[in-house]
Design a protein around this motif. Structure first.
Motif, short mmCIF file in Angstrom:
data_model
loop_
_atom_site.label_atom_id
_atom_site.label_comp_id
_atom_site.label_asym_id
_atom_site.label_seq_id
_atom_site.Cartn_x
_atom_site.Cartn_y
_atom_site.Cartn_z
N MET A 2 19.12 146.82 49.61
CA MET A 2 17.99 147.37 48.86
C MET A 2 16.75 147.52 49.75
O MET A 2 16.07 148.54 49.69
N LEU A 3 16.45 146.51 50.56
CA LEU A 3 15.29 146.60 51.44
C LEU A 3 15.47 147.69 52.48
O LEU A 3 14.55 148.47 52.75
N SER A 4 16.64 147.75 53.08
CA SER A 4 16.85 148.77 54.11
C SER A 4 16.80 150.18 53.51
O SER A 4 16.31 151.10 54.15
N GLN A 5 17.29 150.33 52.30
CA GLN A 5 17.22 151.64 51.65
C GLN A 5 15.79 152.00 51.30
O GLN A 5 15.36 153.13 51.47
N ALA A 6 15.03 151.03 50.81
CA ALA A 6 13.64 151.28 50.43
C ALA A 6 12.81 151.72 51.63
O ALA A 6 11.94 152.59 51.51
N PHE A 7 13.07 151.14 52.79
CA PHE A 7 12.31 151.47 53.99
C PHE A 7 13.02 152.45 54.91
O PHE A 7 12.51 152.80 55.97
N ARG A 8 14.20 152.88 54.49
CA ARG A 8 15.00 153.86 55.23
C ARG A 8 15.25 153.45 56.68
O ARG A 8 15.04 154.21 57.61
N VAL A 9 15.67 152.20 56.80
CA VAL A 9 16.02 151.66 58.11
C VAL A 9 17.47 151.19 58.06
O VAL A 9 18.05 151.03 57.00
N ARG A 10 18.03 150.95 59.21
CA ARG A 10 19.42 150.50 59.32
C ARG A 10 19.49 148.99 59.09
O ARG A 10 18.77 148.24 59.73
N CYS A 11 20.32 148.54 58.17
CA CYS A 11 20.56 147.12 57.94
C CYS A 11 21.68 146.68 58.88
O CYS A 11 22.77 147.25 58.88
N ILE A 12 21.37 145.67 59.69
CA ILE A 12 22.33 145.21 60.69
C ILE A 12 22.55 143.72 60.52
O ILE A 12 21.61 142.93 60.59
N GLY A 13 23.79 143.36 60.27
CA GLY A 13 24.18 141.96 60.16
C GLY A 13 24.94 141.55 61.41
O GLY A 13 25.87 142.24 61.81
N VAL A 14 24.52 140.46 62.01
CA VAL A 14 25.19 139.99 63.22
C VAL A 14 26.66 139.69 62.93
O VAL A 14 27.54 140.04 63.71
N GLY A 15 26.93 139.08 61.79
CA GLY A 15 28.32 138.78 61.43
C GLY A 15 29.16 140.04 61.35
O GLY A 15 30.30 140.08 61.81
N GLU A 16 28.57 141.09 60.79
CA GLU A 16 29.29 142.36 60.68
C GLU A 16 29.55 142.96 62.06
O GLU A 16 30.63 143.50 62.33
N LEU A 17 28.58 142.85 62.95
CA LEU A 17 28.78 143.32 64.32
C LEU A 17 29.94 142.57 64.98
O LEU A 17 30.79 143.17 65.65
N LEU A 18 29.97 141.27 64.77
CA LEU A 18 31.03 140.46 65.37
C LEU A 18 32.39 140.76 64.76
O LEU A 18 33.41 140.81 65.47
N ARG A 19 32.43 140.97 63.45
CA ARG A 19 33.71 141.33 62.83
C ARG A 19 34.18 142.69 63.33
O ARG A 19 35.37 142.92 63.50
N GLY A 20 33.25 143.60 63.62
CA GLY A 20 33.61 144.89 64.22
C GLY A 20 34.22 144.70 65.60
O GLY A 20 35.19 145.37 65.97
N GLU A 21 33.65 143.78 66.38
CA GLU A 21 34.21 143.46 67.69
C GLU A 21 35.63 142.90 67.55
O GLU A 21 36.51 143.20 68.35
N ASP A 60 20.87 154.82 66.30
CA ASP A 60 20.17 155.14 65.05
C ASP A 60 19.13 154.08 64.73
O ASP A 60 18.05 154.38 64.23
N ALA A 61 19.42 152.83 65.05
CA ALA A 61 18.48 151.75 64.76
C ALA A 61 17.23 151.85 65.63
O ALA A 61 16.12 151.60 65.16
N SER A 62 17.38 152.24 66.88
CA SER A 62 16.20 152.35 67.74
C SER A 62 15.34 153.54 67.34
O SER A 62 14.12 153.50 67.50
N ARG A 63 15.94 154.57 66.81
CA ARG A 63 15.18 155.75 66.37
C ARG A 63 14.52 155.54 65.01
O ARG A 63 13.39 155.95 64.80
N ASN A 64 15.23 154.92 64.07
CA ASN A 64 14.77 154.86 62.68
C ASN A 64 14.26 153.51 62.22
O ASN A 64 13.74 153.39 61.13
N GLY A 65 14.47 152.48 63.03
CA GLY A 65 14.07 151.13 62.63
C GLY A 65 15.25 150.35 62.09
O GLY A 65 16.32 150.91 61.83
N TRP A 66 15.04 149.05 61.93
CA TRP A 66 16.14 148.20 61.54
C TRP A 66 15.67 147.00 60.74
O TRP A 66 14.51 146.61 60.78
N LEU A 67 16.61 146.43 60.02
CA LEU A 67 16.42 145.19 59.29
C LEU A 67 17.59 144.30 59.69
O LEU A 67 18.75 144.72 59.58
#
Length: 169
Positions: A2-21, A60-67
Motif C-alpha cells: 500500500m505504501l509503495s503504491q501510494a508513493f509509486r515506488v518499488r517495494c523491495i524485500g531483502v527476503g524476496e531478493l534472497l528467495r529469487g537468488e 527501476d528502483a534507482s529511477r523511481n525510488g524505493w521502499l
C-alpha cells in the motif's frame, strides 16, 4: 504494497531478493536459504551487497525510488546506509510500521509463495488467484521457532536502529 503504491515506488524485500537468488540457484542464494530456514540473520555484507545491486544505477528502483521492507535489521546495516560504505543508498525518509506480535504471527505463519514468480500470498490477507494455487509453496523460514527468533531479534534491536536514523537527521 500500500505504501509503495501510494508513493509509486518499488517495494523491495531483502527476503524476496534472497528467495529469487535461491530460485535462480545462485551460490549466495543457496547459502542464504540455509541461514533463513533457521531464522537467523544473514551477514550484513551479503544483505548490503544484494541491496546495492538491486537499488543501484539504471534499475527501476534507482529511477523511481524505493521502499525497503524489513530492512535494516541491524544497527550496522542502518549505519552503512546513513554514512558508511553504502551511503549512496541513504533513504530520504524512514518509516517504522509496528504491528502486534499476534498479527505478525498470523500473517507469517499463513503466507505462501508462487513457486514460479516468488509473489507472496496469504489465504486471508492476499488470496492467490485460483489458477496458480497448485504452484503455491510454504516458505521454509516461516516456522513458529524461526518467527519467534525474528520477533525477539526485532525487539532487541529496533530502538538502536531507530537511534541511528535519528542521529543522522
Amino acid at each position: 504494497p500500500m505504501l509503495s503504491q501510494a508513493f509509486r515506488v518499488r517495494c523491495i524485500g531483502v527476503g524476496e531478493l534472497l528467495r529469487g537468488e535461491t530460485r535462480a540457484r545462485r551460490a549466495r542464494g543457496v547459502e542464504a536459504s540455509h541461514v533463513m530456514a533457521a531464522g537467523v540473520l544473514l551477514p550484513d555484507e551479503l544483505v548490503l551487497q544484494l541491496l546495492g545491486e538491486r537499488l543501484g544505477g539504471g534499475t527501476d528502483a534507482s529511477r523511481n525510488g524505493w521502499l525497503l521492507d524489513g530492512f535494516p535489521r541491524t544497527t550496522s546495516q542502518a549505519e552503512a546506509l546513513v554514512g558508511g560504505s553504502w551511503a549512496e543508498l541513504r533513504p530520504d525518509a524512514v518509516v517504522l510500521v509496528e504491528r502486534p506480535d499476534e498479527l505478525a504471527r498470523e500473517f507469517a505463519l499463513g503466507r505462501c509463495c508462487d513457486s514460479a514468480t516468488g509473489q507472496t500470498y496469504h489465504p486471508v490477507y492476499a488470496p492467490a488467484p485460483a489458477e496458480i494455487c497448485e504452484r503455491l509453496v510454504w516458505r521454509v523460514d516461516d516456522t513458529s521457532d524461526a518467527l519467534n527468533r525474528r520477533l525477539s531479534d526485532h525487539k532487541r534491536s529496533v530502538e538502536a536502529i531507530v537511534g541511528v536514523f535519528e542521529s543522522a537527521g
